[in-house]
Design an enzyme around this catalytic site. Structure first.
Site, PDB file in Angstrom:
ATOM      1  N   LYS A 195      10.038 -35.050  93.116  1.00 44.71           N
ATOM      2  CA  LYS A 195      10.276 -35.397  91.715  1.00 44.71           C
ATOM      3  C   LYS A 195      10.703 -34.203  90.874  1.00 44.71           C
ATOM      4  O   LYS A 195      11.434 -34.354  89.896  1.00 44.71           O
ATOM      5  CB  LYS A 195       9.015 -36.031  91.116  1.00 44.71           C
ATOM      6  CG  LYS A 195       9.198 -36.514  89.682  1.00 44.71           C
ATOM      7  CD  LYS A 195       7.939 -37.151  89.136  1.00 44.71           C
ATOM      8  CE  LYS A 195       8.124 -37.506  87.662  1.00 44.71           C
ATOM      9  NZ  LYS A 195       6.936 -38.123  87.078  1.00 44.71           N
ATOM     10  N   ASP A 239       1.133 -29.699  84.918  1.00 48.24           N
ATOM     11  CA  ASP A 239      -0.049 -30.557  84.878  1.00 48.24           C
ATOM     12  C   ASP A 239      -1.176 -29.894  84.093  1.00 48.24           C
ATOM     13  O   ASP A 239      -1.872 -30.539  83.301  1.00 48.24           O
ATOM     14  CB  ASP A 239      -0.533 -30.862  86.303  1.00 48.24           C
ATOM     15  CG  ASP A 239       0.429 -31.738  87.076  1.00 48.24           C
ATOM     16  OD1 ASP A 239       1.422 -32.213  86.492  1.00 48.24           O
ATOM     17  OD2 ASP A 239       0.189 -31.947  88.278  1.00 48.24           O
TER      18      ASP A 239
END
Length: 349
Positions: A195, A239
């Protein structure tokens, strides 16, 4: 490169966007479309493409200059900037779609495109127009170059890899069916690799390699072997910042917890949570209510996830530096990869 030189390079890169945007709008006008459609596309382009850090696009130029020892003609520099903007177009295409899938609120400090008044699901078509613009510019500027087909294949291949990663992300963590048993570090690494790493790290370097005349498959394999782990490191940073970064600094409101994302943080928490903490995570993860998010963040705090990240960051820096130091410089230069490390190590946004 000094800060003033960086600012100058960024300004010159930004100026090329203005040229490209007007060229694309000119081709829309050439079809005698009503002015309202031209204005719509113009608003979409200017809302979704400029305004980010532009690291991906600028990396094409930086890499080409390193590969050619700074001996880049003005024409090559202009074309490298065009390829850089093609990467930024690809990024914008992904982000417009991703924001809709994640029901995100803000992007780069502004409302997401689909959240703008009157846009809604028209954003689906808008992101497809943005993607098509990539191939418009490749055809216009590179059709006569011997590496034109290589550029086309590279963009198509990287787009497909990214879409595979997005699919696994979505089916592993659907917002309407929270099941933390689906999560694992193995799945997480697959998602990150496909991704993020291909289009954010490998693509800019591979584009510059084609421009520099590098044809050896070994060289592209060497680049991939370093850039994919670099991309993993970058996404884990992302993240971390989604949860612990300040919205006014990172330019968006983090929503990974609410969106039931299979992030590095939740996977680390699942590895060490007590049965009681796991129960609370099951009950609160993937919920839109701020109170549920606070519970998850408190468990992250109890499990010292922030400290685990800082340890991971240092270990990754050491590992990646080792990979770079072992590089055979027959085709590539270590400086290409060190420049990436310098951009992302301990970043705050």
């Amino acid at each position: 490169m000094t800060s003033s030189e960086k600012a100058k390079a960024k300004k010159e890169f930004e100026d090329v966007f203005l040229t490209l945007a007007e060229e694309f709008l000119a081709t829309v006008r050439s079809r005698s479309f009503p002015n309202e459609s031209v204005e719509w596309i113009k608003k979409s382009l200017y809302h979704n493409i400029p305004g980010g850090k532009m690291n991906r696009g600028l990396s094409v130029i930086d890499t080409l200059e390193i590969l050619k020892d700074g001996k880049v003609s003005s024409e090559e520099l202009f074309k490298a900037r065009i390829l850089g903007w093609c990467v930024e177009l690809l990024q914008a295409f992904f982000l417009v779609a991703d924001d809709m899938m994640d029901a995100s609120i803000t992007r780069r400090g502004n409302p997401c495109w689909y959240k703008m008044e009157g846009v809604n699901m028209i954003a689906i078509n808008d992101c497809l127009i943005i993607e098509s613009a990539i191939y418009f510019f490749l055809k216009k500027y590179f059709r006569q170059d011997p590496y034109y087909v290589d550029l086309l294949e590279l963009f198509h291949d990287v787009t497909l890899e990214t879409e595979f990663g997005q699919l696994l992300d979505l089916i592993t963590a659907p917002e309407d069916n929270v099941d933390l048993n689906k999560f694992s570090m193995e799945k997480y690494k697959f998602i990150v690799k496909y991704k993020t790493a291909f289009y954010s790290f490998y693509l800019p370097v591979a584009l510059a390699m084609h421009m520099a005349g590098i044809k050896e498959p070994t060289a592209f394999k060497q680049a991939l072997d370093i850039l994919l782990p670099l991309g993993e490191y970058f996404q884990i940073q992302d993240d971390y910042l989604d949860c612990f970064g300040l919205p006014e600094v990172i330019g968006k409101i983090g929503t990974d917890i609410e969106d039931n994302k299979c992030s590095w943080l939740i996977n680390q928490a699942l590895l060490v949570a007590t049965p009681e903490q796991r129960k609370l995570l099951d009950e609160n993860y993937g919920k839109k209510n701020p109170e549920n998010v606070s519970v998850v963040k408190e468990i992250f705090k109890q499990l010292c996830i922030e400290e685990k990240y800082k340890k991971y960051e240092e270990e990754s820096f050491t590992y990646l530096s080792g990979l770079i130091s072992q590089l055979d410089e027959s085709f590539l230069k270590k400086e290409v990869f060190n420049s990436f490390m310098n951009k992302i190590y301990k970043r705050t946004k």
